[in-house]
Motif scaffolding. Structure first.
Motif, PDB file in Angstrom:
ATOM      1  N   ARG A  27     -60.733  -7.370  24.294  1.00  0.00           N
ATOM      2  CA  ARG A  27     -59.333  -7.809  24.173  1.00  0.00           C
ATOM      3  C   ARG A  27     -58.564  -7.359  25.404  1.00  0.00           C
ATOM      4  O   ARG A  27     -58.774  -6.260  25.915  1.00  0.00           O
ATOM      5  N   LEU A  28     -57.652  -8.192  25.853  1.00  0.00           N
ATOM      6  CA  LEU A  28     -56.837  -7.876  27.007  1.00  0.00           C
ATOM      7  C   LEU A  28     -55.626  -7.065  26.555  1.00  0.00           C
ATOM      8  O   LEU A  28     -54.834  -7.515  25.733  1.00  0.00           O
ATOM      9  N   MET A  29     -55.516  -5.849  27.070  1.00  0.00           N
ATOM     10  CA  MET A  29     -54.430  -4.934  26.697  1.00  0.00           C
ATOM     11  C   MET A  29     -53.567  -4.647  27.915  1.00  0.00           C
ATOM     12  O   MET A  29     -54.085  -4.367  28.992  1.00  0.00           O
ATOM     13  N   THR A  30     -52.240  -4.697  27.724  1.00  0.00           N
ATOM     14  CA  THR A  30     -51.352  -4.240  28.785  1.00  0.00           C
ATOM     15  C   THR A  30     -51.264  -2.725  28.708  1.00  0.00           C
ATOM     16  O   THR A  30     -51.228  -2.151  27.627  1.00  0.00           O
ATOM     17  N   VAL A  31     -51.244  -2.094  29.860  1.00  0.00           N
ATOM     18  CA  VAL A  31     -51.144  -0.635  29.938  1.00  0.00           C
ATOM     19  C   VAL A  31     -49.784  -0.307  30.536  1.00  0.00           C
ATOM     20  O   VAL A  31     -49.503  -0.685  31.680  1.00  0.00           O
ATOM     21  N   MET A  32     -48.951   0.339  29.744  1.00  0.00           N
ATOM     22  CA  MET A  32     -47.595   0.682  30.154  1.00  0.00           C
ATOM     23  C   MET A  32     -47.456   2.194  30.242  1.00  0.00           C
ATOM     24  O   MET A  32     -47.966   2.917  29.393  1.00  0.00           O
ATOM     25  N   ASP A  33     -46.729   2.654  31.251  1.00  0.00           N
ATOM     26  CA  ASP A  33     -46.473   4.081  31.414  1.00  0.00           C
ATOM     27  C   ASP A  33     -45.152   4.414  30.717  1.00  0.00           C
ATOM     28  O   ASP A  33     -44.080   4.092  31.229  1.00  0.00           O
ATOM     29  N   LEU A  34     -45.233   5.028  29.563  1.00  0.00           N
ATOM     30  CA  LEU A  34     -44.029   5.328  28.782  1.00  0.00           C
ATOM     31  C   LEU A  34     -43.110   6.290  29.530  1.00  0.00           C
ATOM     32  O   LEU A  34     -41.893   6.127  29.505  1.00  0.00           O
ATOM     33  N   THR A  35     -43.679   7.255  30.225  1.00  0.00           N
ATOM     34  CA  THR A  35     -42.834   8.188  30.970  1.00  0.00           C
ATOM     35  C   THR A  35     -42.079   7.468  32.076  1.00  0.00           C
ATOM     36  O   THR A  35     -40.910   7.746  32.328  1.00  0.00           O
ATOM     37  N   GLY A  36     -42.738   6.530  32.743  1.00  0.00           N
ATOM     38  CA  GLY A  36     -42.076   5.754  33.789  1.00  0.00           C
ATOM     39  C   GLY A  36     -40.971   4.868  33.228  1.00  0.00           C
ATOM     40  O   GLY A  36     -39.897   4.745  33.814  1.00  0.00           O
ATOM     41  N   PHE A  37     -41.230   4.226  32.087  1.00  0.00           N
ATOM     42  CA  PHE A  37     -40.216   3.379  31.459  1.00  0.00           C
ATOM     43  C   PHE A  37     -38.970   4.188  31.112  1.00  0.00           C
ATOM     44  O   PHE A  37     -37.847   3.714  31.247  1.00  0.00           O
ATOM     45  N   LEU A  38     -39.164   5.426  30.670  1.00  0.00           N
ATOM     46  CA  LEU A  38     -38.048   6.292  30.278  1.00  0.00           C
ATOM     47  C   LEU A  38     -37.490   7.092  31.462  1.00  0.00           C
ATOM     48  O   LEU A  38     -36.700   8.015  31.256  1.00  0.00           O
ATOM     49  N   ASN A  39     -37.921   6.769  32.675  1.00  0.00           N
ATOM     50  CA  ASN A  39     -37.468   7.462  33.898  1.00  0.00           C
ATOM     51  C   ASN A  39     -37.756   8.953  33.857  1.00  0.00           C
ATOM     52  O   ASN A  39     -36.923   9.776  34.223  1.00  0.00           O
ATOM     53  N   LYS A  40     -38.933   9.299  33.399  1.00  0.00           N
ATOM     54  CA  LYS A  40     -39.372  10.687  33.353  1.00  0.00           C
ATOM     55  C   LYS A  40     -40.574  10.853  34.270  1.00  0.00           C
ATOM     56  O   LYS A  40     -41.138   9.878  34.744  1.00  0.00           O
ATOM     57  N   SER A  41     -40.971  12.088  34.461  1.00  0.00           N
ATOM     58  CA  SER A  41     -42.117  12.363  35.332  1.00  0.00           C
ATOM     59  C   SER A  41     -43.306  12.782  34.476  1.00  0.00           C
ATOM     60  O   SER A  41     -43.181  13.666  33.628  1.00  0.00           O
ATOM     61  N   PRO A  42     -44.483  12.170  34.715  1.00  0.00           N
ATOM     62  CA  PRO A  42     -45.668  12.627  33.973  1.00  0.00           C
ATOM     63  C   PRO A  42     -46.032  14.042  34.404  1.00  0.00           C
ATOM     64  O   PRO A  42     -45.931  14.385  35.579  1.00  0.00           O
ATOM     65  N   THR A  43     -46.432  14.860  33.442  1.00  0.00           N
ATOM     66  CA  THR A  43     -46.794  16.241  33.759  1.00  0.00           C
ATOM     67  C   THR A  43     -48.305  16.429  33.821  1.00  0.00           C
ATOM     68  O   THR A  43     -48.762  17.496  34.184  1.00  0.00           O
ATOM     69  N   MET A  44     -49.060  15.414  33.471  1.00  0.00           N
ATOM     70  CA  MET A  44     -50.522  15.500  33.489  1.00  0.00           C
ATOM     71  C   MET A  44     -51.076  14.516  34.514  1.00  0.00           C
ATOM     72  O   MET A  44     -50.470  13.483  34.783  1.00  0.00           O
ATOM     73  N   ASP A  63     -48.624 -10.291  18.011  1.00  0.00           N
ATOM     74  CA  ASP A  63     -49.150 -10.705  19.315  1.00  0.00           C
ATOM     75  C   ASP A  63     -49.137  -9.578  20.342  1.00  0.00           C
ATOM     76  O   ASP A  63     -49.628  -9.752  21.454  1.00  0.00           O
ATOM     77  N   LEU A  64     -48.551  -8.455  20.000  1.00  0.00           N
ATOM     78  CA  LEU A  64     -48.416  -7.355  20.947  1.00  0.00           C
ATOM     79  C   LEU A  64     -49.604  -6.400  20.839  1.00  0.00           C
ATOM     80  O   LEU A  64     -49.855  -5.811  19.787  1.00  0.00           O
ATOM     81  N   TYR A  65     -50.341  -6.269  21.938  1.00  0.00           N
ATOM     82  CA  TYR A  65     -51.461  -5.321  22.024  1.00  0.00           C
ATOM     83  C   TYR A  65     -51.247  -4.544  23.312  1.00  0.00           C
ATOM     84  O   TYR A  65     -51.550  -5.008  24.412  1.00  0.00           O
ATOM     85  N   THR A  66     -50.651  -3.367  23.187  1.00  0.00           N
ATOM     86  CA  THR A  66     -50.214  -2.590  24.341  1.00  0.00           C
ATOM     87  C   THR A  66     -50.608  -1.130  24.183  1.00  0.00           C
ATOM     88  O   THR A  66     -50.506  -0.565  23.092  1.00  0.00           O
ATOM     89  N   GLY A  67     -51.003  -0.541  25.286  1.00  0.00           N
ATOM     90  CA  GLY A  67     -51.270   0.888  25.320  1.00  0.00           C
ATOM     91  C   GLY A  67     -50.167   1.585  26.091  1.00  0.00           C
ATOM     92  O   GLY A  67     -49.804   1.164  27.192  1.00  0.00           O
ATOM     93  N   LEU A  68     -49.596   2.615  25.504  1.00  0.00           N
ATOM     94  CA  LEU A  68     -48.524   3.390  26.133  1.00  0.00           C
ATOM     95  C   LEU A  68     -49.090   4.727  26.582  1.00  0.00           C
ATOM     96  O   LEU A  68     -49.564   5.513  25.757  1.00  0.00           O
TER      97      LEU A  68
END
Length: 181
Positions: A82-99, A113-118
């Motif tokens: 299955r084709l999944m979109t990969v979204m960076d939740l920290t980026g969307f929220l204007n935060k910095s990833p710590t890992m 219809d939404l198949y997304t990985g955050l």
């Protein structure tokens, strides 16, 4: 005394002992009800997502970048065909990833219809909170997260904001990933 009578008397004794011991058990109203969710961190802050909104938790798979999209839309990945979109939740929220990216995890939304990985910094596993520890509003919640929050749970002097992935997915800004500049 017949064998049947002796067996009946023995059963009556067992019944009396069980009834006496059962009196020591807690009453039903003493039971604590719990709400469960998936705990995770973003920018060093602990959150919990409703259990019914997370279909699975994955390592970040290999993905293909898509040109012309916002930076927090990482790309698309093939997950079990299955084709999944990969979204960076920290980026969307204007935060910095710590890992580092390879240590981060995906919370997967599979709704209609939404198949997304955050991507989140860290998954803390299933968390259980006493229902009576629920707060209508999370204190000291970041403004970027507030529209997606559904209250919070207090446990051991620690507050976990409930972050609704469905509320996030309903936000038109989240679904509009095309870069306009």
């Amino acid at each position: 005394m017949s064998a049947a009578s002796a067996a009946y008397i023995k059963l009556a004794e067992y019944y009396a002992r069980c009834r006496d011991k059962a009196a020591e058990l807690p009453l039903q109203e003493d039971l604590v009800q719990y709400w469960s969710g998936i705990g995770f961190t973003l920018d060093g802050v602990r959150y919990v997502a409703p259990l019914d909104e997370v279909s699975e938790i994955l390592k970040v798979p290999a993905y293909t970048r898509v040109p012309g999209v916002l930076s927090w839309m990482k790309g698309v990945a093939n997950v079990r065909g299955r084709l999944m979109t990969v979204m960076d939740l920290t980026g969307f929220l204007n935060k910095s990833p710590t890992m580092q990216e390879r240590r981060r995890r995906l919370l997967v939304i599979d709704e209609g219809d939404l198949y997304t990985g955050l991507t989140v910094d860290e998954v803390l596993g299933m968390q259980h909170f006493p229902v009576d520890g629920y707060l209508d509003e999370a204190p000291e919640l970041d403004d970027a997260v507030r529209p997606y929050a559904r209250g919070a749970y207090q446990r051991d002097d620690e507050c976990w904001a409930v972050l609704s992935l469905y509320r996030l997915a309903d936000d038109p800004r989240f679904l509009q990933v095309a870069s306009t500049g």
